[in-house]
Write an enzyme that holds these catalytic residues in place. Structure first.
Site, PDB file in Angstrom:
ATOM      1  N   ASP A  25       0.863  -1.169   0.000  1.00 24.02           N
ATOM      2  CA  ASP A  25       0.000   0.000   0.000  1.00 24.02           C
ATOM      3  C   ASP A  25       0.908   1.230   0.000  1.00 24.02           C
ATOM      4  O   ASP A  25       2.116   1.122   0.241  1.00 24.02           O
ATOM      5  CB  ASP A  25      -0.877  -0.052   1.256  1.00 24.02           C
ATOM      6  CG  ASP A  25      -1.754   1.173   1.421  1.00 24.02           C
ATOM      7  OD1 ASP A  25      -2.364   1.606   0.428  1.00 24.02           O
ATOM      8  OD2 ASP A  25      -1.808   1.705   2.546  1.00 24.02           O
ATOM      9  N   ASP A  27      -0.232   5.041   1.119  1.00 24.33           N
ATOM     10  CA  ASP A  27      -0.464   5.972   2.229  1.00 24.33           C
ATOM     11  C   ASP A  27      -0.325   5.275   3.576  1.00 24.33           C
ATOM     12  O   ASP A  27      -0.910   4.211   3.801  1.00 24.33           O
ATOM     13  CB  ASP A  27      -1.866   6.587   2.138  1.00 24.33           C
ATOM     14  CG  ASP A  27      -2.038   7.443   0.889  1.00 24.33           C
ATOM     15  OD1 ASP A  27      -1.056   7.633   0.153  1.00 24.33           O
ATOM     16  OD2 ASP A  27      -3.158   7.934   0.659  1.00 24.33           O
ATOM     17  N   GLU A  34      -1.011  10.572   4.426  1.00 23.60           N
ATOM     18  CA  GLU A  34      -2.214  10.194   3.683  1.00 23.60           C
ATOM     19  C   GLU A  34      -2.405  11.295   2.637  1.00 23.60           C
ATOM     20  O   GLU A  34      -2.729  12.445   2.979  1.00 23.60           O
ATOM     21  CB  GLU A  34      -3.437  10.108   4.599  1.00 23.60           C
ATOM     22  CG  GLU A  34      -3.428   8.925   5.543  1.00 23.60           C
ATOM     23  CD  GLU A  34      -3.867   7.628   4.874  1.00 23.60           C
ATOM     24  OE1 GLU A  34      -4.530   7.688   3.813  1.00 23.60           O
ATOM     25  OE2 GLU A  34      -3.528   6.554   5.396  1.00 23.60           O
ATOM     26  N   SER A 113      -2.555   1.853  -4.592  1.00 21.98           N
ATOM     27  CA  SER A 113      -2.932   2.994  -3.768  1.00 21.98           C
ATOM     28  C   SER A 113      -4.378   3.405  -3.957  1.00 21.98           C
ATOM     29  O   SER A 113      -4.861   3.510  -5.091  1.00 21.98           O
ATOM     30  CB  SER A 113      -2.026   4.189  -4.103  1.00 21.98           C
ATOM     31  OG  SER A 113      -2.400   5.317  -3.353  1.00 21.98           O
ATOM     32  N   GLY A 114      -5.033   3.651  -2.834  1.00 20.85           N
ATOM     33  CA  GLY A 114      -6.333   4.304  -2.861  1.00 20.85           C
ATOM     34  C   GLY A 114      -6.169   5.798  -3.037  1.00 20.85           C
ATOM     35  O   GLY A 114      -7.140   6.545  -3.051  1.00 20.85           O
ATOM     36  N   LYS A 158      -6.874  -4.248  -5.715  1.00 20.40           N
ATOM     37  CA  LYS A 158      -5.534  -4.513  -5.185  1.00 20.40           C
ATOM     38  C   LYS A 158      -5.184  -5.998  -5.343  1.00 20.40           C
ATOM     39  O   LYS A 158      -4.057  -6.344  -5.730  1.00 20.40           O
ATOM     40  CB  LYS A 158      -5.438  -4.083  -3.719  1.00 20.40           C
ATOM     41  CG  LYS A 158      -5.490  -2.568  -3.534  1.00 20.40           C
ATOM     42  CD  LYS A 158      -5.214  -2.162  -2.090  1.00 20.40           C
ATOM     43  CE  LYS A 158      -5.154  -0.652  -1.945  1.00 20.40           C
ATOM     44  NZ  LYS A 158      -4.657  -0.192  -0.645  1.00 20.40           N
ATOM     45  N   ASP A 181      -1.686  -1.317   5.694  1.00 12.01           N
ATOM     46  CA  ASP A 181      -2.096  -0.885   7.035  1.00 12.01           C
ATOM     47  C   ASP A 181      -3.602  -0.820   7.229  1.00 12.01           C
ATOM     48  O   ASP A 181      -4.077  -0.755   8.354  1.00 12.01           O
ATOM     49  CB  ASP A 181      -1.517   0.510   7.343  1.00 12.01           C
ATOM     50  CG  ASP A 181      -2.217   1.611   6.551  1.00 12.01           C
ATOM     51  OD1 ASP A 181      -2.808   2.504   7.170  1.00 12.01           O
ATOM     52  OD2 ASP A 181      -2.172   1.575   5.311  1.00 12.01           O
TER      53      ASP A 181
END
Length: 227
Positions: A25, A27, A34, A113-114, A158, A181
């Site tokens: 991931d 952030d 973030e 990544s979101g 993902k 996370d």
């Protein structure tokens, strides 16, 4: 049983040898920030966005819906904000060392990544990362519209990226590692040969047994057989 990688005598995780693909991931994992909260600072909505982000990462909200809600608060922010945010990004301690260790062992490194491609793409280039996937923000007339373009990088996307990248490399899933996370990282961590919860939210630690609770990604190098 929980395996803590930041404790003496952490177990070797990859019995079949060094991983051929590591995916993390971004952030609060690969970087300390973030990104959407940094963007929201420019919109004056940071506190509101941070509260929604926290709930989403703990699995209390649908990620896609929460992302749209947070992005909507960015409407009207000039697109120059991307450069400002990129200059403020700080890689997590040990991130460069982990990436370099994977490459020395002949593996590849990917990030999912979101967050947003406008920041993630140059970040990936600067760190020598091989693959990336992120969301895109709509811009019109030099300002953000408050909308996301195309697919949203959900937990399922993902997983699909992990599978696709591993397949393209001819790497079996047993030789992949996923690190994250948030709650939207759990399916990816379960799909990989080794999943590592990194300084994770409580709901994540309950579901992922291998944990690194010290904010230093280099502590994963030896347990992954990369030292």
């Amino acid at each position: 049983m929980t395996h803590r990688l930041d404790e003496p005598g952490a177990p070797l995780l990859c019995a079949s040898g060094a991983p051929g693909l590591v995916v993390t991931d971004v952030d609060s994992t690969l970087i300390r920030q973030e990104v959407i909260e940094e963007l929201a600072e420019a919109a004056g909505t940071r506190a509101r966005v941070a509260e929604v982000t926290s709930r989403a990462m703990n699995g209390e909200l649908d990620f896609a819906e929460s992302l749209r809600e947070r992005v909507a608060t960015l409407a009207g922010v000039p697109e120059s904000v991307f450069g400002d945010v990129l200059s403020a990004i700080t890689p997590t301690k040990g991130a460069r060392e982990l990436i370099d260790a994977v490459h020395r062992a002949g593996g590849k490194f990917g990030i999912v990544s979101g967050g947003f491609e406008e920041v993630v793409a140059p970040l990936a280039a600067s760190l020598g990362i091989d693959f990336y996937a992120a969301n895109r923000l709509e811009v019109a007339g030099g300002v953000l519209t408050g909308r996301v373009l195309g697919r949203i990088v959900t937990s399922q996307v993902k997983v699909e990226c992990l599978r696709s990248w591993a397949s393209s490399l001819g790497v079996p899933l047993e030789r992949t590692v996923a690190i994250g996370d948030g709650a939207n990282d759990i399916p990816m961590m379960h799909e990989a040969g080794v999943g590592i919860a990194f300084c994770a939210k409580p709901a994540v630690r309950e579901q992922v047994s291998v944990q690194l609770n010290t904010p230093d990604l280099s502590l994963a190098i030896a347990p992954l057989g990369l030292a």
